[in-house]
Design an enzyme around this catalytic site. Structure first.
Site, short mmCIF file in Angstrom:
data_model
loop_
_atom_site.label_atom_id
_atom_site.label_comp_id
_atom_site.label_asym_id
_atom_site.label_seq_id
_atom_site.Cartn_x
_atom_site.Cartn_y
_atom_site.Cartn_z
N SER A 179 0.79 -1.23 0.00
CA SER A 179 0.00 0.00 0.00
C SER A 179 0.82 1.28 0.00
O SER A 179 0.36 2.30 -0.49
CB SER A 179 -0.96 0.00 1.19
OG SER A 179 -0.27 -0.27 2.39
N HIS A 207 -5.14 -3.58 -2.77
CA HIS A 207 -4.83 -2.58 -3.80
C HIS A 207 -4.76 -3.18 -5.20
O HIS A 207 -4.31 -2.51 -6.13
CB HIS A 207 -3.51 -1.87 -3.47
CG HIS A 207 -3.62 -0.98 -2.28
ND1 HIS A 207 -4.08 0.32 -2.36
CD2 HIS A 207 -3.37 -1.21 -0.98
CE1 HIS A 207 -4.08 0.85 -1.16
NE2 HIS A 207 -3.66 -0.05 -0.29
N LYS A 239 -11.25 0.09 -2.19
CA LYS A 239 -10.26 0.83 -2.98
C LYS A 239 -10.73 0.91 -4.44
O LYS A 239 -11.64 1.67 -4.71
CB LYS A 239 -8.90 0.20 -2.76
CG LYS A 239 -8.46 0.66 -1.36
CD LYS A 239 -7.51 -0.13 -0.63
CE LYS A 239 -7.32 0.51 0.75
NZ LYS A 239 -6.66 -0.38 1.69
C1 PLP Z 1 -6.58 -0.54 3.00
C2 PLP Z 1 -6.00 -1.87 3.33
C3 PLP Z 1 -6.64 -2.74 4.21
C4 PLP Z 1 -7.84 -2.30 5.01
O1 PLP Z 1 -8.98 -2.23 4.23
P1 PLP Z 1 -10.20 -1.28 4.67
O2 PLP Z 1 -11.34 -1.75 3.88
O3 PLP Z 1 -9.78 0.11 4.38
O4 PLP Z 1 -10.38 -1.51 6.15
C5 PLP Z 1 -6.11 -4.00 4.37
N1 PLP Z 1 -5.01 -4.38 3.71
C6 PLP Z 1 -4.33 -3.56 2.89
C7 PLP Z 1 -3.11 -4.03 2.19
C8 PLP Z 1 -4.80 -2.27 2.68
O5 PLP Z 1 -4.14 -1.44 1.90
#
Ligand code: PLP
Length: 393
Positions: A179, A207, A239
């Site tokens: 991320s 992502h 995302k």
């Molecule tokens: C954003 C993210 C999460 C968390 O997801 P949310 O739906 O925002 O709680 C988990 N793992 C990774 C790699 C992320 O980038």
């Protein structure tokens, strides 16, 4: 002693350039936003395809509210499982090429719940050093033995695997797209190692879902051709899919394990119908309509070139995440502020989200940026360079 100790801790963070505060970011028609009164082009969102504002998702969500209301009223195991979420999970299993899938209210909650459910003390977990915090928290909560290998260094992973008793239950846990760095491991090599050393695998596609994979765009497991060799493929709707919530896909036995053991699922009200419907629509769209994704990759290439032409150093872009490393936290904050004043909203990311001395400006490219936005930002980033070296690291 009462709250003073907390004030002291906040003061210490402030002194280290690590105090966080939340800012009001009001959307103003993608990719525009207003950050505490300052209009800017948004380069800090993970809504890579702009689907959060897609009328097709909104329509599906509104229809779901009409039929099911705004809340589900109870957890999945009580009465929170309607036809919509059943359909969503069937669609996800087909999307991911697995026997079954299960949805959660957020990616954070999913990772903590999944790892707490599948691990127990005595198990061994192998984590990439830069794994998302939610993966680390799940491992810690489980009480399993854990170790971290150097970022993307599968030789280091293998060394660690080789030293672990053969009979113990082992899991390899990794982000697919990282991320804060935008890079990713060779998932085929990860699957090979897992099989060689008798380990199971959890891959977090937060992502990558909706962006990678030639046929279905289900993520990097698809790109590497390992969808049937990774034990659990986790991902989010939050995302590129423009909504909220998360999923895990795998064999029936692993999903049943989650249903029986995952406390984050069992003790939490099922996701709102609007989110279920938006997720279902988004999964349909990414499988049938390549236009947004093509535009995104075109923009990523455009931005990489714009940076190269102006001497702005970014890694080879393998994803929409372009980190511009600046080193110190204070410098990152100052640069972020300067960019905002110039009309570009780029979030400064500081430790402990990233390792010490790797504070960065995290630029995210989306399908809705126009070439002039990308060129304008590259121009501004180039103008920051002297300040960076003057301010030191
Ligand atoms: C954003 C993210 C999460 C968390 O997801 P949310 O739906 O925002 O709680 C988990 N793992 C990774 C790699 C992320 O980038």
């Amino acid at each position: 002693m009462s709250q003073e100790s907390y004030q002291q801790a906040l003061d210490d963070l402030q002194a280290a350039g690590q105090l966080r505060r939340i800012r009001e970011v009001e959307p103003d028609g993608l990719p525009h936003c207003v950050v505490e009164g300052q209009p800017a082009i948004h380069f800090s969102s993970n809504d890579y395809l702009g689907l959060s504002r897609d009328p097709r998702l909104a329509e599906a969500a509104i229809e779901a509210i009409g039929r099911y209301g705004t809340g589900t009223g109870s957890s999945r195991l009580i009465a929170g499982t309607n036809r919509l979420v059943m359909r969503l999970e069937e669609t996800l299993a087909a999307f991911k090429g697995t026997e079954a899938a299960l949805v959660f209210n957020s990616g954070y909650q999913a990772n903590v719940a999944i790892l707490q459910a599948v691990l127990q003390p005595g198990d061994y977990v192998f984590c990439d050093r830069l794994n998302h915090a939610s993966l680390m928290d799940g491992v810690l909560l489980s009480g399993a033995k854990w170790t971290r290998y150097r970022h993307l260094d599968l030789r280091h992973l293998e060394e660690k695997l080789a030293k672990t008793p053969r009979e113990t239950r082992k899991w390899i846990v990794t982000d697919s797209v990282f991320s804060m760095d935008g890079d990713y491991p060779d998932l085929k090599a990860v699957a090979d190692l897992a099989e060689q050393y008798g380990a199971m695998t959890l891959v977090d596609e937060a992502h990558a879902t909706g962006l990678y994979g030639e046929r279905k765009r289900s993520g990097l497991c698809e790109t590497f051709g390992v969808s049937d060799r990774i034990t659990l493929q986790m991902g989010t709707f939050s995302k590129a899919l423009g909504g909220a919530g998360a999923y895990v896909a795998g064999s029936r036995v692993m999903i049943d394990t989650m249903i029986n053991k995952a406390r984050g699922l069992i003790y939490s009200t099922a996701m709102p119908p609007a989110s279920m419907a938006a997720a279902l629509k988004a999964v349909e769209i990414v499988q049938t309509d390549a236009s947004l994704r093509d535009r995104l990759w075109e923009n990523i290439r455009h931005f990489a070139l714009a940076c190269a032409e102006r001497g702005v150093e970014i890694p080879t872009l393998k994803s929409p995440i372009a980190p511009v490393l600046v080193g110190g936290s204070a410098v990152a904050l100052a640069h972020g502020q300067a960019l905002l004043e110039a009309g570009y909203f780029v979030q400064a990311i500081r430790p402990p989200t990233v390792p010490a001395n790797t504070a960065r400006l995290r630029v995210t490219i989306t399908a809705v940026h126009k070439p002039e936005h990308l060129d304008g930002l590259a121009e501004r980033l180039a103008a920051l360079k002297p300040a960076e070296s003057a301010a030191g690291r």
